[in-house]
Design a protein around this motif. Structure first.
Motif, PDB file in Angstrom:
ATOM      1  N   LYS A  16       0.831  -1.204   0.000  1.00  0.00           N
ATOM      2  CA  LYS A  16       0.000   0.000   0.000  1.00  0.00           C
ATOM      3  C   LYS A  16       0.866   1.254   0.000  1.00  0.00           C
ATOM      4  O   LYS A  16       0.631   2.197  -0.759  1.00  0.00           O
ATOM      5  CB  LYS A  16      -0.894   0.034   1.241  1.00  0.00           C
ATOM      6  CG  LYS A  16      -2.089  -0.882   1.224  1.00  0.00           C
ATOM      7  CD  LYS A  16      -2.895  -0.648   2.497  1.00  0.00           C
ATOM      8  CE  LYS A  16      -4.023  -1.644   2.661  1.00  0.00           C
ATOM      9  NZ  LYS A  16      -4.798  -1.392   3.886  1.00  0.00           N
ATOM     10  N   ASP A  20       1.021   4.031  -2.932  1.00  0.00           N
ATOM     11  CA  ASP A  20       0.758   5.453  -2.710  1.00  0.00           C
ATOM     12  C   ASP A  20       1.896   6.297  -3.266  1.00  0.00           C
ATOM     13  O   ASP A  20       1.680   7.331  -3.903  1.00  0.00           O
ATOM     14  CB  ASP A  20       0.591   5.738  -1.211  1.00  0.00           C
ATOM     15  CG  ASP A  20      -0.796   5.391  -0.691  1.00  0.00           C
ATOM     16  OD1 ASP A  20      -1.717   5.288  -1.520  1.00  0.00           O
ATOM     17  OD2 ASP A  20      -0.947   5.215   0.528  1.00  0.00           O
ATOM     18  N   GLU A  24       1.416   8.968  -6.385  1.00  0.00           N
ATOM     19  CA  GLU A  24       1.614  10.397  -6.168  1.00  0.00           C
ATOM     20  C   GLU A  24       2.604  10.999  -7.151  1.00  0.00           C
ATOM     21  O   GLU A  24       2.871  12.199  -7.125  1.00  0.00           O
ATOM     22  CB  GLU A  24       2.078  10.637  -4.729  1.00  0.00           C
ATOM     23  CG  GLU A  24       0.959  10.404  -3.703  1.00  0.00           C
ATOM     24  CD  GLU A  24       1.491  10.267  -2.282  1.00  0.00           C
ATOM     25  OE1 GLU A  24       2.728  10.425  -2.089  1.00  0.00           O
ATOM     26  OE2 GLU A  24       0.685  10.003  -1.379  1.00  0.00           O
ATOM     27  N   GLN A  93      -8.217   0.586  -0.107  1.00  0.00           N
ATOM     28  CA  GLN A  93      -7.658   1.916   0.088  1.00  0.00           C
ATOM     29  C   GLN A  93      -8.754   2.960   0.185  1.00  0.00           C
ATOM     30  O   GLN A  93      -9.685   2.999  -0.601  1.00  0.00           O
ATOM     31  CB  GLN A  93      -6.711   2.282  -1.067  1.00  0.00           C
ATOM     32  CG  GLN A  93      -5.368   1.588  -0.968  1.00  0.00           C
ATOM     33  CD  GLN A  93      -4.348   2.249  -1.869  1.00  0.00           C
ATOM     34  OE1 GLN A  93      -4.605   3.302  -2.455  1.00  0.00           O
ATOM     35  NE2 GLN A  93      -3.182   1.647  -1.980  1.00  0.00           N
ATOM     36  N   ARG A  95      -8.595   6.137  -0.418  1.00  0.00           N
ATOM     37  CA  ARG A  95      -8.625   7.065  -1.552  1.00  0.00           C
ATOM     38  C   ARG A  95      -9.448   6.490  -2.696  1.00  0.00           C
ATOM     39  O   ARG A  95     -10.185   7.207  -3.370  1.00  0.00           O
ATOM     40  CB  ARG A  95      -7.188   7.345  -2.022  1.00  0.00           C
ATOM     41  CG  ARG A  95      -7.110   8.384  -3.140  1.00  0.00           C
ATOM     42  CD  ARG A  95      -5.657   8.634  -3.514  1.00  0.00           C
ATOM     43  NE  ARG A  95      -4.894   9.067  -2.361  1.00  0.00           N
ATOM     44  CZ  ARG A  95      -3.558   9.168  -2.345  1.00  0.00           C
ATOM     45  NH1 ARG A  95      -2.865   8.857  -3.421  1.00  0.00           N
ATOM     46  NH2 ARG A  95      -2.924   9.569  -1.268  1.00  0.00           N
TER      47      ARG A  95
END
Length: 244
Positions: A16, A20, A24, A93, A95
């Motif tokens: 995870k 991320d 990003e 997740q 998001r």
């Protein structure tokens, strides 16, 4: 910079964090990831956890592990986002679930505006896409393609360029969502019925009914997505029990 994992971490938690970091934009396609030792130190975890996480991301096609050279972000950015979303859904997740929630809101607005602004020709184009969905039968890729096209065309008919751009930008989410939910029993028949109700409301220029129909469809689609994820989790548990 990568932030340390505070507590003893499982492979999925390390994956995870790496996902991320990739999502990003810190590493571009084709770039080499830091070495296992550096990643382990940055995340404050064992190298075995990093190695397992990298292997998982390699299997999913997000990175490529080249023996003797290192791990690289795969080229082909058009393929990265669906894989990242798929991985995020499997790992729950936050998001990704936020993105699902936003999509639901946008689709409801899109349906209302489309009903208020659609011409007969616009409604006929949606009918053609619905017919393509019916004709796809068991051809899941063809069904998904027509389904996505129906939603994007609805956004185009809505006549709001910002709304249309947003829904087009999350096309990858639509693709992953529909592909994952496709295996749930009743998905095809339910999706066809729900789309027919949306189209009927748009053709009748009934904004309230179009929004209600789209909201009902999104609720059912979300339930099917959750069901597909639950089925996978159950399958993993069964496999783990069998292996004991």
């Amino acid at each position: 910079m990568l932030r340390p994992v505070v507590r003893e971490s499982s492979v999925s938690e390390v994956a995870k964090r790496l996902l991320d970091h990739l999502s990003e934009g810190h590493l571009k396609p084709g770039m080499r990831l830091p070495a296992e030792r550096q990643l382990a130190e940055a995340l404050n975890v064992a190298r075995s956890s990093v190695r397992g996480a990298l292997s998982a991301l390699d299997v999913l096609g997000i990175i490529e592990i080249r023996p003797g050279s290192g791990s690289y972000v795969r080229a082909g950015t058009s393929e990265f986002l669906p894989r990242a979303i798929n991985w995020g859904l499997m790992l729950g997740q936050r998001r990704t679930h936020d993105l699902v929630e936003v999509r639901t809101f946008m689709e409801n607005v899109s349906a209302r505006l489309a009903a208020e602004r659609a011409s007969e020709e616009d409604a006929d184009r949606l009918q053609q896409l619905l017919d393509r969905m019916r004709e796809a039968g068991d051809d899941v890729p063809a069904f998904v393609e027509a389904d996505i096209a129906f939603h994007l065309e609805t956004a185009n008919i809505a006549g709001n360029s910002v709304l249309s751009d947003i829904l087009h930008s999350i096309r990858a989410l639509l693709q992953v969502w529909m592909e994952r939910a496709g295996g749930v029993e009743g998905t095809v028949s339910g999706t066809l019925k729900e789309h027919a109700e949306i189209l009927a409301a748009i053709r009748a220029h009934d904004g309230d009914a179009a929004e209600r129909a789209m909201a009902a469809h999104m609720n059912c689609a979300s339930a099917r997505l959750r069901s597909s994820l639950s089925d996978e989790e159950s399958g993993e548990l069964d496999t783990a029990d069998t292996a004991r």
